[in-house]
Write a protein that holds these residues in place. Structure first.
Motif, PDB file in Angstrom:
ATOM      1  N   PRO A   1       0.834  -1.210   0.000  1.00  0.00           N
ATOM      2  CA  PRO A   1       0.000   0.000   0.000  1.00  0.00           C
ATOM      3  C   PRO A   1       0.867   1.256   0.000  1.00  0.00           C
ATOM      4  CG  PRO A   1      -0.125  -1.146   2.123  1.00  0.00           C
ATOM      5  CD  PRO A   1       0.801  -1.944   1.262  1.00  0.00           C
ATOM      6  N   LEU A   2       0.411   2.256  -0.727  1.00  0.00           N
ATOM      7  CA  LEU A   2       1.119   3.535  -0.745  1.00  0.00           C
ATOM      8  C   LEU A   2       0.216   4.594  -0.119  1.00  0.00           C
ATOM      9  CD1 LEU A   2       2.653   3.620  -4.335  1.00  0.00           C
ATOM     10  CD2 LEU A   2       3.785   3.020  -2.191  1.00  0.00           C
ATOM     11  N   GLY A   3       0.481   4.915   1.095  1.00  0.00           N
ATOM     12  CA  GLY A   3      -0.268   5.990   1.737  1.00  0.00           C
ATOM     13  C   GLY A   3       0.405   7.310   1.428  1.00  0.00           C
TER      14      GLY A   3
ATOM     15  N   THR B   1       5.969  10.103   0.423  1.00  0.00           N
ATOM     16  CA  THR B   1       6.980  11.099   0.790  1.00  0.00           C
ATOM     17  C   THR B   1       8.294  10.408   1.119  1.00  0.00           C
ATOM     18  OG1 THR B   1       5.112  12.063   1.930  1.00  0.00           O
ATOM     19  CG2 THR B   1       7.199  13.221   2.127  1.00  0.00           C
ATOM     20  N   LEU B   2       8.193   9.342   1.902  1.00  0.00           N
ATOM     21  CA  LEU B   2       9.385   8.618   2.304  1.00  0.00           C
ATOM     22  C   LEU B   2      10.104   8.043   1.081  1.00  0.00           C
ATOM     23  CD1 LEU B   2       7.992   6.736   5.429  1.00  0.00           C
ATOM     24  CD2 LEU B   2       9.667   8.588   5.424  1.00  0.00           C
TER      25      LEU B   2
ATOM     26  N   ARG C   1      13.826   8.899  -0.348  1.00  0.00           N
ATOM     27  CA  ARG C   1      14.855   7.888  -0.459  1.00  0.00           C
ATOM     28  C   ARG C   1      15.494   7.869  -1.846  1.00  0.00           C
ATOM     29  NH1 ARG C   1      14.810   1.600   0.360  1.00  0.00           N
ATOM     30  NH2 ARG C   1      13.955   1.843  -1.705  1.00  0.00           N
ATOM     31  N   THR C   2      14.646   8.067  -2.867  1.00  0.00           N
ATOM     32  CA  THR C   2      15.153   7.973  -4.240  1.00  0.00           C
ATOM     33  C   THR C   2      15.761   9.270  -4.721  1.00  0.00           C
ATOM     34  OG1 THR C   2      12.914   8.416  -4.990  1.00  0.00           O
ATOM     35  CG2 THR C   2      13.624   6.128  -4.962  1.00  0.00           C
ATOM     36  N   ALA C   3      15.512  10.344  -3.977  1.00  0.00           N
ATOM     37  CA  ALA C   3      16.027  11.649  -4.414  1.00  0.00           C
ATOM     38  C   ALA C   3      17.553  11.699  -4.304  1.00  0.00           C
ATOM     39  CB  ALA C   3      15.424  12.763  -3.567  1.00  0.00           C
TER      40      ALA C   3
END
Lengths: 342, 278
Positions: free
Chosen positions: B264-266, B271-272, B276-278
């Motif tokens: 699930p993507l809440g 945001t998290l 992380r990928t930024a």
């Protein structure tokens, strides 16, 4: 499909091995019935030697004969009340159910007093129908009141509605009796139940109704066992729940109505007896129903005999004696907090 | 209508059925076939009508429109007992009678096979013994149900349904109130039954990942209608999850069973993820 297993389970609910208590309970019931029956004939304001019962020439024979009638009445009324308690607890899945607590006896007794006082009904043949009507109306009324609100008819709400109706209806009964001296004189026992001082043919009037009620009750064991698992599962097991409830309801009205017509409102027998029976033989209604019938009869007889001797020369009525024993049991059940777990 | 040599692939079907309470429709014009010998899992958001549909198929609710057919006959018109010998039900909240023993409770599953005057038979005894054995409850057979743990208790209820010996078994959220270990235990048990006896199982489940693992056939519902039905691999997609629950998700392959697995993507998880990928 049919994998035969070598494992033997003691699954037969009728086998005495299924519950160690069952055989003992049956033997004890027979012994207790015999003892209480004999004591009820012999013990009282005057002790009667056993030989008198069979000797019509003895001066005490008339007392003995009256006591035999009284004993038969006690057996019948007690059996009916024990049975009706077990039925009502199963029907409502409410451990506090009892025709005294849920207002059924009070309704029956008020309807009869009303019939006698306002409509001039005089013989038992007619007013027994009023008892049935009163019992049925009270049952429907209590259920309707208790069902109001979100969570439906919870055990405690049913008990409270029943207690309220009992209080209200009993005060109306008292009101009628107090303002109507004639009715009061002959029918005092409808305020508190008693099995003493009744005409010998009274039993014959009630017997057919009680017999039909008992047959309906004892054949409802299977449906009660299914209903005990919840309405959904009972339907899943193939029960027609509405029809089952109707049959059990009719049995309750017949048994509680007739018992009240014969003895007046006797409370707590239907509460205590099935609980005691269940504690010994488990919750299977095929055993609970017949044993509740037997022990209900024992309890009423014992209460009557004790009531004859505790406060000489007066007699304490059966309805008062059963309340003395019943109230502590009732309180214990409420406090134990296992309400709704039937 | 049915040829015994080639039994229809689905004994339980609904045809444009509508179900509801007090004229409030919950399930609308729903048609579905529940494949024989498979485990069907119904999923959907709260109040989507999945339990209502199950109750209708178990004959607890009378359809307000359309029909539910069992072996080609309208289930509402069949005798109760006949239905109870074909189709078993474990409702969400069955009542445990006070002081009932395990073997007594399981024995009550024999109800539809007994008559008013028919005594307890050898067949009844064998059915109960087998049910206790399959659910691994034979060791607690003489114990009181009240004394058991939640997982054991649920196995006892399933044993009752098994003792009923029906070809179809409906279960309404059989894993509610159980911790994850007991949930898996109960679902494993049902999968075993389906495999060993060929029992057709239909159940409502909340957990999508468990549903994807254990279902042969998955039915996804929303607002009283079926959104998608079929093998879990086809039904559970990111689009479908959005459709049913109104929630974004990522669907990956379950590393153990290769069935679809929903992450699930809440709002927070996105945001998290971005951080992380930024």
């Amino acid at each position: 499909m049919t994998v035969q297993t070598a494992i033997s389970v003691r699954a037969d609910p009728r086998s005495p091995a299924g519950r160690p208590g069952t055989r003992t309970a049956v033997v004890l019931a027979v012994l207790a019935l015999a003892t209480a029956g004999v004591a009820s004939v012999l013990v009282g304001a005057r002790l009667i030697p056993p030989g008198v019962v069979l000797d019509p020439s003895d001066p005490l024979h008339a007392i003995a004969a009256a006591r035999v009638d009284r004993t038969l009445l006690g057996l019948t009324v007690g059996g009916a009340l024990g049975l009706v308690g077990a039925l009502m607890q199963g029907l409502t899945r409410n451990p506090l159910a009892d025709p005294g607590i849920l207002g059924v006896n009070a309704g029956a007794s008020f309807a009869m007093v009303l019939a006698i006082s306002a409509f001039g009904v005089t013989d038992l043949h007619s007013y027994v129908w009023w008892a049935f009507a009163g019992a049925a109306v009270a049952m429907v009324l209590v259920h309707a009141v208790a069902s109001a609100g979100r969570d439906g008819a919870t055990p405690v709400k049913v008990a409270i509605a029943g207690a309220a109706l009992t209080a209200a209806v009993s005060s109306w009964t008292s009101g009628v009796l107090l303002t109507d001296r004639q009715t009061m004189e002959s029918f005092r026992f409808w305020q508190v139940g008693t099995i003493g001082g009744r005409a010998s043919d009274v039993l014959l009037v009630g017997l057919p109704f009680l017999a039909v009620g008992a047959v309906l009750a004892l054949t409802s064991a299977r449906s009660l066992n299914a209903l005990a698992l919840g309405d959904d599962l009972a339907r899943g097991l193939g029960r027609r729940v509405a029809l089952d409830r109707l049959v059990i309801g009719v049995a309750v009205v017949l048994l509680a109505g007739a018992a009240t017509a014969l003895a007046g409102p006797v409370a707590f027998v239907g509460l205590i007896v099935p609980h005691g029976v269940r504690a010994v033989v488990g919750p299977d209604y095929r055993r609970v129903l017949p044993l509740s019938l037997a022990y209900g009869a024992v309890l009423v007889l014992v209460a009557d005999v004790v009531g004859r001797v505790v406060l000489p020369p007066a007699e304490v009525q059966v309805g008062i004696m059963t309340a003395v024993v019943g109230v502590p049991v009732f309180l214990r059940l409420v406090r134990r907090g296992r309400i709704g777990a039937l | 209508m049915t040829n015994p040599a080639h039994p229809p692939p689905s004994r339980l079907v609904t045809r444009e059925v509508s179900l509801g309470y007090d004229d409030k429709p919950v399930v609308v014009d729903l048609s579905t076939d529940l494949p024989d010998g498979q485990t069907t899992v119904i999923v959907g958001a709260n109040a989507c009508g999945k339990s209502t549909l199950l109750r209708g198929m178990a004959r607890l609710l009378r359809p307000s429109g359309g029909a539910i057919l069992l072996d080609g006959q309208e289930i509402a018109t069949l005798p109760s007992r006949q239905v109870a010998r074909t189709l078993g039900l474990l409702p969400q909240n069955p009542v445990t009678p006070d002081g009932v023993s395990v073997v007594d409770l399981v024995g009550r599953g024999r109800h539809p096979h007994q008559g008013a005057f028919r005594r307890w038979s050898r067949g009844d005894e064998a059915a109960v013994a087998q049910a206790l054995e399959l659910t691994d409850t034979i060791d607690v057979a003489d114990r009181l149900v009240d004394e058991l743990s939640g997982g054991q208790r649920q196995r006892v209820w399933i044993a009752l349904a098994l003792a009923q010996q029906t070809d179809l078994l409906l279960l309404d959220e059989p894993t509610t109130y159980l911790d994850v270990a007991h949930q898996v235990e109960v679902l494993d048990l049902l999968a075993d039954l389906n495999e060993a006896r060929g029992t057709t199982i239909v159940m409502v489940l909340h957990d999508l990942n468990l549903a994807a693992r254990y279902a042969g056939h998955l039915v996804a519902m929303r607002d009283g209608r079926i959104v998608a039905a079929g093998p879990p691999r086809e039904v559970i997609t990111e689009d479908c999850v959005r459709d049913i629950f109104g929630m974004e998700s990522r669907v990956i392959e379950d590393p153990v069973t290769a069935t679809p697995m929903v992450i699930p993507l809440g709002r927070r998880s996105r945001t998290l993820h971005d951080r992380r990928t930024a």
